[in-house]
Design a protein around this motif. Structure first.
Motif, PDB file in Angstrom:
ATOM      1  N   ARG A  54       0.863  -1.310  -0.169  1.00 37.61           N
ATOM      2  CA  ARG A  54      -0.018   0.237   0.018  1.00 37.61           C
ATOM      3  C   ARG A  54       0.964   1.087   0.003  1.00 37.61           C
ATOM      4  O   ARG A  54       0.397   2.103   0.137  1.00 37.61           O
ATOM      5  CB  ARG A  54      -0.867   0.173   1.111  1.00 37.61           C
ATOM      6  CG  ARG A  54      -1.721  -0.946   1.527  1.00 37.61           C
ATOM      7  CD  ARG A  54      -2.645  -1.805   0.444  1.00 37.61           C
ATOM      8  NE  ARG A  54      -3.518  -1.120  -0.114  1.00 37.61           N
ATOM      9  CZ  ARG A  54      -4.535  -1.537  -1.182  1.00 37.61           C
ATOM     10  NH1 ARG A  54      -4.072  -2.249  -2.035  1.00 37.61           N
ATOM     11  NH2 ARG A  54      -5.290  -0.697  -1.480  1.00 37.61           N
ATOM     12  N   LEU A  55       2.156   1.217  -0.176  1.00 36.81           N
ATOM     13  CA  LEU A  55       2.798   2.315  -0.142  1.00 36.81           C
ATOM     14  C   LEU A  55       2.638   3.140  -1.539  1.00 36.81           C
ATOM     15  O   LEU A  55       2.823   4.192  -1.691  1.00 36.81           O
ATOM     16  CB  LEU A  55       4.499   2.013  -0.157  1.00 36.81           C
ATOM     17  CG  LEU A  55       4.906   1.647   1.257  1.00 36.81           C
ATOM     18  CD1 LEU A  55       6.310   1.002   1.147  1.00 36.81           C
ATOM     19  CD2 LEU A  55       5.110   2.880   2.122  1.00 36.81           C
ATOM     20  N   CYS A  56       2.507   2.469  -2.649  1.00 39.95           N
ATOM     21  CA  CYS A  56       2.310   3.218  -3.935  1.00 39.95           C
ATOM     22  C   CYS A  56       0.830   3.656  -4.031  1.00 39.95           C
ATOM     23  O   CYS A  56       0.614   4.340  -5.075  1.00 39.95           O
ATOM     24  CB  CYS A  56       2.838   2.315  -4.858  1.00 39.95           C
ATOM     25  SG  CYS A  56       1.523   0.821  -5.367  1.00 39.95           S
ATOM     26  N   VAL A  57       0.091   3.724  -2.994  1.00 39.93           N
ATOM     27  CA  VAL A  57      -1.337   4.505  -3.068  1.00 39.93           C
ATOM     28  C   VAL A  57      -1.062   5.718  -3.686  1.00 39.93           C
ATOM     29  O   VAL A  57      -0.467   6.620  -3.332  1.00 39.93           O
ATOM     30  CB  VAL A  57      -2.213   4.284  -2.055  1.00 39.93           C
ATOM     31  CG1 VAL A  57      -2.511   3.073  -1.873  1.00 39.93           C
ATOM     32  CG2 VAL A  57      -1.319   4.905  -0.822  1.00 39.93           C
ATOM     33  N   VAL A  58      -1.945   6.331  -4.690  1.00 40.76           N
ATOM     34  CA  VAL A  58      -2.076   7.395  -5.345  1.00 40.76           C
ATOM     35  C   VAL A  58      -3.711   8.000  -5.245  1.00 40.76           C
ATOM     36  O   VAL A  58      -4.523   7.232  -4.949  1.00 40.76           O
ATOM     37  CB  VAL A  58      -1.625   7.505  -6.639  1.00 40.76           C
ATOM     38  CG1 VAL A  58      -0.134   7.149  -6.784  1.00 40.76           C
ATOM     39  CG2 VAL A  58      -2.488   6.615  -7.687  1.00 40.76           C
ATOM     40  N   GLU A  59      -3.820   9.161  -5.333  1.00 39.76           N
ATOM     41  CA  GLU A  59      -5.168   9.805  -5.507  1.00 39.76           C
ATOM     42  C   GLU A  59      -5.521   9.952  -6.985  1.00 39.76           C
ATOM     43  O   GLU A  59      -4.837  10.255  -7.665  1.00 39.76           O
ATOM     44  CB  GLU A  59      -5.095  11.186  -4.843  1.00 39.76           C
ATOM     45  CG  GLU A  59      -5.096  11.055  -3.201  1.00 39.76           C
ATOM     46  CD  GLU A  59      -5.233  12.563  -2.674  1.00 39.76           C
ATOM     47  OE1 GLU A  59      -5.558  13.491  -3.531  1.00 39.76           O
ATOM     48  OE2 GLU A  59      -4.415  12.616  -1.726  1.00 39.76           O
ATOM     49  N   ILE A  60      -6.754   9.600  -7.105  1.00 35.54           N
ATOM     50  CA  ILE A  60      -7.244   9.901  -8.529  1.00 35.54           C
ATOM     51  C   ILE A  60      -8.507  10.829  -8.368  1.00 35.54           C
ATOM     52  O   ILE A  60      -9.475  10.444  -7.716  1.00 35.54           O
ATOM     53  CB  ILE A  60      -7.744   8.452  -9.060  1.00 35.54           C
ATOM     54  CG1 ILE A  60      -6.356   7.806  -9.451  1.00 35.54           C
ATOM     55  CG2 ILE A  60      -8.645   8.562 -10.347  1.00 35.54           C
ATOM     56  CD1 ILE A  60      -6.840   6.338  -9.857  1.00 35.54           C
ATOM     57  N   GLU A  61      -8.615  11.946  -9.254  1.00 40.25           N
ATOM     58  CA  GLU A  61      -9.540  12.857  -9.056  1.00 40.25           C
ATOM     59  C   GLU A  61     -10.954  12.237  -9.424  1.00 40.25           C
ATOM     60  O   GLU A  61     -11.127  11.539 -10.201  1.00 40.25           O
ATOM     61  CB  GLU A  61      -9.179  14.042 -10.074  1.00 40.25           C
ATOM     62  CG  GLU A  61      -9.723  15.246  -9.552  1.00 40.25           C
ATOM     63  CD  GLU A  61      -9.160  16.632 -10.425  1.00 40.25           C
ATOM     64  OE1 GLU A  61      -8.260  17.148  -9.835  1.00 40.25           O
ATOM     65  OE2 GLU A  61      -9.861  17.029 -11.507  1.00 40.25           O
ATOM     66  N   GLY A  62     -11.894  12.429  -8.526  1.00 43.25           N
ATOM     67  CA  GLY A  62     -13.202  12.124  -8.771  1.00 43.25           C
ATOM     68  C   GLY A  62     -13.475  10.972  -8.000  1.00 43.25           C
ATOM     69  O   GLY A  62     -14.546  10.398  -7.959  1.00 43.25           O
ATOM     70  N   SER A  63     -12.556  10.217  -7.059  1.00 42.87           N
ATOM     71  CA  SER A  63     -12.777   9.343  -6.273  1.00 42.87           C
ATOM     72  C   SER A  63     -12.137   9.426  -4.936  1.00 42.87           C
ATOM     73  O   SER A  63     -11.287   9.907  -4.836  1.00 42.87           O
ATOM     74  CB  SER A  63     -12.172   8.005  -6.839  1.00 42.87           C
ATOM     75  OG  SER A  63     -12.167   6.990  -5.897  1.00 42.87           O
TER      76      SER A  63
END
Lengths: 244, 553
Positions: A48-57
């Motif tokens: 889970r270190l590479c988690v990123v944010e995606i706009e709209g979610s």
């Protein structure tokens, strides 16, 4: 093959169909920390270190398994993500017995590198000081489960590349452990070919060459990609990138 | 078997039942079995034999009668009368007085006009207390397999899916994903093989909805699965039942055998080209196997660990083939929808959450049991009208909805409507339908600790936030309960909970901190009262932290 255009941290990038966000980020030198991910092996999506944010979610997505879609907007290093990554490394530090000063991989350890990367200067959680076992029955290698972060790179490389499937996981939750065969001493495992791939890909000092002293053990995880490429694409030359 | 054969069978069975003046239905679900219904059954049988009443009445083991706290329960169709706390002596009196002389046994009678019964609406549980749980004929006599016949002989798969979509049925396992949409994705998937899977790995503490349905009306689930199979183009179904439900497994095995014998499962069902078989897979005791990707791996004989979605099971499920996976209660709703039409179903409940929901009420409540209510009912009604409120002398404090993943709903939100969206606004969730009532004799920090211990024990250990995070959440709560924690610990706990919720891989980790988050939100005082005042001169560092490493310049 169609090309997907999307945004990472405000810059536009293009991805081939099937590429993951992490692959595109790596190709363009955008740093996203990883631990369980290793080029050449199947993705696991567990550190889970590479988690990123995606706009709209409202959710976070692991970059290693998420594929970009047209005009997706990805953020890889917001304050929230940095905080969470730091906390994940902090949890790992509290979980095992990670005493760098007396460890064979001191200075060449991916967990240590991560701790620097996320600026982990202290650990707020109580150390769990597990009493896990060390198995030195193999003639060439040792496994010290107290240093294991359960990334399962060894499990995957043994199953997917060496096709021996010596390693797997026993137990559940905080009691999970890597075991050889049906939990027998590594040295007596009839399935182990002593190829040493697991030792090379282990990000920490959990798997190491017998006889290595403090700070002596250097890992070499990049060669897995070379082996897999050589088999699949018949490319027999190692690039400088893979030797990193 | 043709549709005509089915109807003939139904009529024959109805005629057989009509021969009896009385039908004595004793509850044979696990709850009543443990409160001693076997002795009741034996005594009923003995008394009927001795008084030579076997021509006048028949005795049937039926599904859960609902009022589990008052068991063993016996229902007599003439009257109709429901008897509670039936022991051997009462059983004899029921036979002697009610059956023999037509006089009700007043001491054990329950008023069927009580709000416990009157506020309910039964779709999933419609056959409980009506049919023999182990007889396919009785299920058929109650319109069983009529919906499957209709689907196979009058509808094309697209029409079946369209009916389910129009009905607005949403997944009853907790997340509320539209069932029709899921089926449509699987139907459109291109593959040589597709699967239908039923999730019966109900594991929430205090929840027994799915178990009751499987024990009391197993054919309803088989029929729903077969209809799903026809709709999506699958010929194989699996029911994944936890090993802790031996009675449900037995009843399912019996039901599958009966359906196969009559040709309602197998090849060429109702003389169509549709083949469908169902196999049972028994779980090995891991709560996480209720998570769909872990469940599918377990069905395939692998280690039950969740994996990252997408791909979703509807695209790549069992052996990478498109797979429908729904909960027991979802399948149980399918046959009534096809039988009565989507309009009938959509008119029940609320617009966004049509239909009913089965809840298992447990905890500090006067009448624990199994209930089915229309969606959108007020929580107050469930707890006070149906559940009878908390025991004398105590005050209601909170309702814990949605199992260990759910949240606590306090008094000020008692008027909240029970549907998927409303519950989420207060940090709880519909979940599979467990509802634990908590009164003022319980401390909320200890409640949170209990649920967090459950989550810690059940974490599979794959992802770091859940594996290590749930351990630390539990340790911190333990510290707070013991009065050893400071404000710093409390702040760190809150921070950790949000991180575990947002970064964990699967639903277990993502919802594991909910119990803490919701009790902190509504019962913060109970936490604060247990905290130690921080020591004078404490640095910004947490007390529990180690010696800090000096950062390199």
């Amino acid at each position: 093959m169609s090309v997907i255009t999307f945004t990472i941290d405000g810059e536009q990038y293009s991805a081939k169909e099937g590429d993951t966000i992490l692959q595109v980020a790596r190709d363009n030198k955008i740093p996203i920390p990883t631990l369980c991910y290793l080029e050449g092996l199947s993705t696991f999506g567990a550190c889970r270190l590479c988690v990123v944010e995606i706009e709209g979610s409202p959710k976070l997505f692991p970059a290693c398994t998420t594929k970009p879609t047209e005009s997706m907007v990805v953020r890889t290093s917001t304050d929230k993500l940095k905080k969470y990554r730091r906390m994940i490394v902090e949890l790992l530090a509290s979980e095992g017995n990670h005493q760098c000063a007396v460890c064979v991989v001191n200075g060449h350890c991916e967990l240590q590198d991560l701790a620097y990367e996320v600026e982990l200067d202290h650990v707020r959680f109580p150390y769990l000081f597990p009493k896990k076992s060390l198995d030195a029955t193999h003639k060439d290698f040792v496994i010290d489960r107290n240093r294991c972060v359960l990334c399962t790179r060894c499990v995957r490389v043994c199953h997917e590349v060496e096709a021996a499937h010596v390693w797997d996981i026993a137990g559940r939750g905080i009691d999970c452990e890597i075991i050889a065969d049906l939990n027998q001493p590594w040295g007596t495992s009839p399935s182990c070919t002593s190829c040493g791939k697991c030792v090379r890909v282990c990000p920490t000092g959990a798997l190491f060459d017998k006889g290595a002293a403090v700070g002596e053990m250097q890992k070499e995880s990049g060669f897995i990609k070379f082996i897999v490429n050589a088999r699949n694409k018949h490319e027999w030359v190692r690039t400088a990138h893979e030797e990193e | 078997m043709t549709v005509e054969d089915l109807r003939e069978l139904a009529e024959k069975e109805q005629a057989r039942q009509a021969e009896y003046e009385h039908r004595i239905l004793y509850c044979s679900s696990a709850g009543c079995v443990s409160s001693g219904c076997d002795a009741v059954k034996n005594e009923l049988k003995k008394a009927i034999g001795e008084l030579d009443l076997s021509k006048k009445c028949e005795m049937i083991g039926t599904g859960c009668l609902g009022l589990c706290g008052e068991g063993p329960l016996v229902f007599v169709s003439s009257g109709p009368t429901l008897y509670q706390h039936v022991d051997a002596a009462a059983a004899r009196r029921i036979v002697e007085e009610h059956i023999g002389q037509g006089k009700k046994v007043k001491e054990n009678e329950i008023d069927l006009n009580d709000p416990f019964f009157a506020s309910q609406k039964k779709i999933v549980l419609e056959n409980m207390g009506k049919i023999n749980a182990e007889s396919i004929e009785e299920y058929i006599a109650a319109d069983g397999y009529e919906a499957l016949a209709k689907a196979l002989t009058e509808m094309i798969p697209e029409e079946v899916i369209s009916e389910i979509r129009k009905a607005g049925l949403r997944g009853r396992g907790g997340a509320g994903y539209p069932t029709g949409l899921k089926w449509d994705i699987v139907r459109k998937g291109v593959a040589d093989q597709k699967y239908v899977v039923c999730n019966a790995d109900e594991g929430d503490p205090g929840a027994f909805m799915d178990r009751s349905v499987l024990e009391g009306d197993p054919h309803r689930v088989l029929e729903g699965m077969a209809i799903a199979g026809y709709a999506v183009g699958a010929n194989q179904g699996f029911i994944y039942v936890r090993a802790e439900y031996p009675l449900a497994i037995d009843r399912l095995k019996t039901a599958i055998k009966q359906a196969e014998r009559l040709g309602l499962l197998g090849n060429g069902i109702f003389e169509s080209h549709f083949n469908f078989r169902i196999d049972i897979r028994i779980g090995a005791g891991a709560f996480v196997c209720g998570e769909e990707t872990a469940l599918l791996r377990s069905v395939m004989g692998r280690r039950g660990r969740p994996k990252v979605r997408p791909p979703y099971p509807s695209e790549k499920g069992l052996w990478d083939k498109p797979t429908v996976i729904n909960n027991v209660e979802t399948y149980a709703n399918v046959a009534p929808i096809l039988r009565n039409g989507s309009g009938w179903f959509a008119a029940i409940g609320t617009q966004k959450s049509p239909g009913t929901k089965v809840f298992a009420i447990a905890g500090n409540v006067k009448r624990p049991g199994l209930i089915e209510v229309p969606m959108g009912i007020a929580l107050r009604k469930i707890i006070f009208d149906i559940g009878g409120g908390t025991p004398e002398g105590t005050k209601f404090k909170a309702a814990q909805a949605g199992g260990p993943s759910g949240g606590c709903i306090p008094t000020e939100h008692l008027d909240i409507l029970v549907d998927y969206e409303s519950l989420q606004t207060v940090g709880a969730m519909m979940g599979s339908g467990g509802m634990i009532v908590i009164d003022d004799t319980s401390n909320m920090v200890e409640v949170a600790k209990y649920f967090s211990e459950f989550c810690m024990d059940e974490s599979c250990g794959k992802c770091i936030p859940c594996r290590v995070g749930t351990k630390h959440i539990y340790m911190m709560l333990d510290k707070i309960v013991k009065g050893e924690a400071t404000e710093n610990d409390f702040d760190l706990l809150k921070e950790l909970c949000v991180m575990v919720k947002e970064t964990s891989l699967c639903g277990l980790g993502q919802s594991a901190p909910n119990g803490v988050i919701s009790t902190v939100r509504f019962f913060k005082d109970e936490y604060l009262s247990k905290l130690k005042k921080s020591a004078e001169g404490n640095t910004h560092l947490n007390e529990s932290s180690s010696v800090p490493v000096v950062k390199e310049a």
